[in-house]
Design a protein around this motif. Structure first.
Motif, mmCIF file in Angstrom:
data_model
loop_
_atom_site.group_PDB
_atom_site.id
_atom_site.type_symbol
_atom_site.label_atom_id
_atom_site.label_comp_id
_atom_site.label_asym_id
_atom_site.label_seq_id
_atom_site.Cartn_x
_atom_site.Cartn_y
_atom_site.Cartn_z
ATOM 1 N N ASP A 25 0.080 -3.326 -3.417
ATOM 2 C CA ASP A 25 -0.333 -4.691 -3.753
ATOM 3 C C ASP A 25 -0.891 -4.784 -5.164
ATOM 4 O OD1 ASP A 25 0.374 -5.328 -1.181
ATOM 5 O OD2 ASP A 25 -1.673 -5.453 -0.414
ATOM 6 N N GLU B 78 -5.174 -13.029 -2.222
ATOM 7 C CA GLU B 78 -4.526 -11.746 -1.945
ATOM 8 C C GLU B 78 -5.038 -11.145 -0.640
ATOM 9 O OE1 GLU B 78 -3.393 -9.763 -6.213
ATOM 10 O OE2 GLU B 78 -5.539 -10.067 -5.794
ATOM 11 N N ASN C 157 -2.801 -10.385 2.952
ATOM 12 C CA ASN C 157 -2.622 -8.986 3.327
ATOM 13 C C ASN C 157 -2.398 -8.872 4.835
ATOM 14 O OD1 ASN C 157 -3.186 -6.239 4.147
ATOM 15 N ND2 ASN C 157 -4.095 -5.910 2.144
#
Length: 389
Positions: free
Chosen positions: A224, A269, A273
């Motif tokens: 990521d 983010e 996830n």
């Protein structure tokens, strides 16, 4: 009685088992009459890091067991106070050879005399590799994940009174420390930092708290984080290895929380996830909040030359059982020690085919968590190839 970690599939059993001087916490699935597969986690992880692959591996026809290693999670000592483990406590039980002994004892405690495959990730990869090196009749195949195993520490083949014996880990040498500190900007390597007295305190007292630190650390070492574009390093020169990200080559004056904080994920983010949800992260935060990190950090301390050199008794010995290397394509751990991957292929393992050196695109350091389906497919292919049933 073991506490069942949150978010496990119903098929996974959580229990305690007496192993050596430990009450060892294990997660397991599958029929105990079937061949055994053992999964060894790394740092800062737990048996829980295998949660997405335990049942699919069991469904291949195996009894799958993942322990909390010595010093981690719900595994506790039956002969000494367990947590919090202190820096000044006896390091002897955390010597690498004793961790291997724990695994051998686990096999016997489960009622087995052989293991179809031992799978190790990160710090667990070295333990798994040593198990296969030392007891090949017991550990019939090996999967090394994320951290290449370059072989046992060497001895001089022909003694030269002028040339000193090779150092198994020169990363602890004062010369390397000085060379890294002299760079612009100055650096330090994370392994001696983790082996030092400050690391546990630094991480337990991270400025934004334990949850934020662990989230940032996992994020920065995953696919990521867009700056993870690993490549082989052509030299062990400090100026070259200083190109590694800050979670390996830390700013000289930074703690680990300070090194990873500038690269922490945004709220969007985190929400996106799916491989480490807030619910799953909470298991790590809860366990490390309870135990501290020192038990895991002792593994780094035990790799210092004065403790590591006892493994020189195996110098020149190769792993003969079928082996596989599996890692994320975005994992710098594959290349952080220049030449280690090549030494694993050419010197440490005599039965590692090129097709069994697998880098999974879209995965960083936490490959079995980031890409569990692909991890399972590769393990299934390898197990079928080497006929370990």
């Amino acid at each position: 009685m073991a506490t069942r970690p949150d978010g496990l599939l119903d098929e996974i059993i959580s229990r305690l088992l007496p192993v050596n001087d430990l009450n060892m916490h294990i997660l397991e699935a599958g029929d105990p009459s079937l061949p055994l597969v053992i999964l060894l986690h790394g740092f800062p992880e737990l048996a829980y890091s295998w949660r997405k692959v335990i049942v699919p591996i069991a469904q291949m026809g195996f009894h799958v067991v993942a322990p909390d290693m010595r010093g981690y999670g719900q595994t506790t000592s039956r002969t000494a106070p367990s947590f919090p483990i202190r820096f000044e406590d006896d390091l002897g039980p955390f010597r690498v050879i004793n961790i291997v002994r724990d695994v051998v004892a686990l096999v016997f405690a489960l009622g087995y005399t052989s293991v179809a495959s031992i799978v190790g990730h990160d710090m667990g990869s070295g333990v798994a590799a040593l198990c296969a090196l030392i007891r090949p009749a017991m550990f019939r195949s090996l999967v090394i994940m994320s951290t290449p195993f370059p072989g046992p520490p060497p001895l001089l083949f022909k003694v030269d009174p002028v040339k000193p014996p090779p150092s198994p880990l020169n990363i602890f040498s004062p010369e390397v420390k000085v060379q890294l500190a002299a760079l612009d900007p100055p650096r330090k390597y994370y392994v001696p930092y983790f082996a030092g007295e400050d690391a546990n305190r630094d991480m337990m007292n991270a400025p934004r708290g334990l949850h934020a630190f662990i989230r940032a650390y996992y994020h920065m070492k995953s696919a990521d984080w867009p700056l993870n574009e690993p490549r082989p390093l052509d030299s062990p020169d400090p100026a070259k290895v200083a190109e590694l990200p800050h979670y390996y080559m830390m700013p000289l004056e930074a703690t680990m929380p300070q090194a990873v904080e500038p690269h922490a994920p945004s709220a969007d983010e985190v929400a996106a996830n799916t491989w480490l949800t807030e619910r799953e992260l909470a298991v790590y935060v809860s366990e490390y909040g309870r135990t501290g990190f020192q038990g895991g950090l002792n593994g780094y301390r035990a790799y210092q030359p004065q403790y590591f050199q006892e493994l020189q008794i195996f110098s020149g010995q190769k792993i003969e059982v079928p082996a596989m290397f599996l890692a994320g394509k975005q994992d710098w751990g594959v290349f952080q020690i220049p030449g280690a991957l090549d030494r694993m292929k050419s010197q440490a393992c005599s039965n590692l085919a090129e097709e069994d050196l697998v880098l999974v695109d879209g995965a960083g350091h936490w490959v079995q968590q980031e890409k569990p389906e692909r991890t399972v497919l590769e393990l299934k292919r390898f197990f079928a190839k080497v006929s370990i049933q």
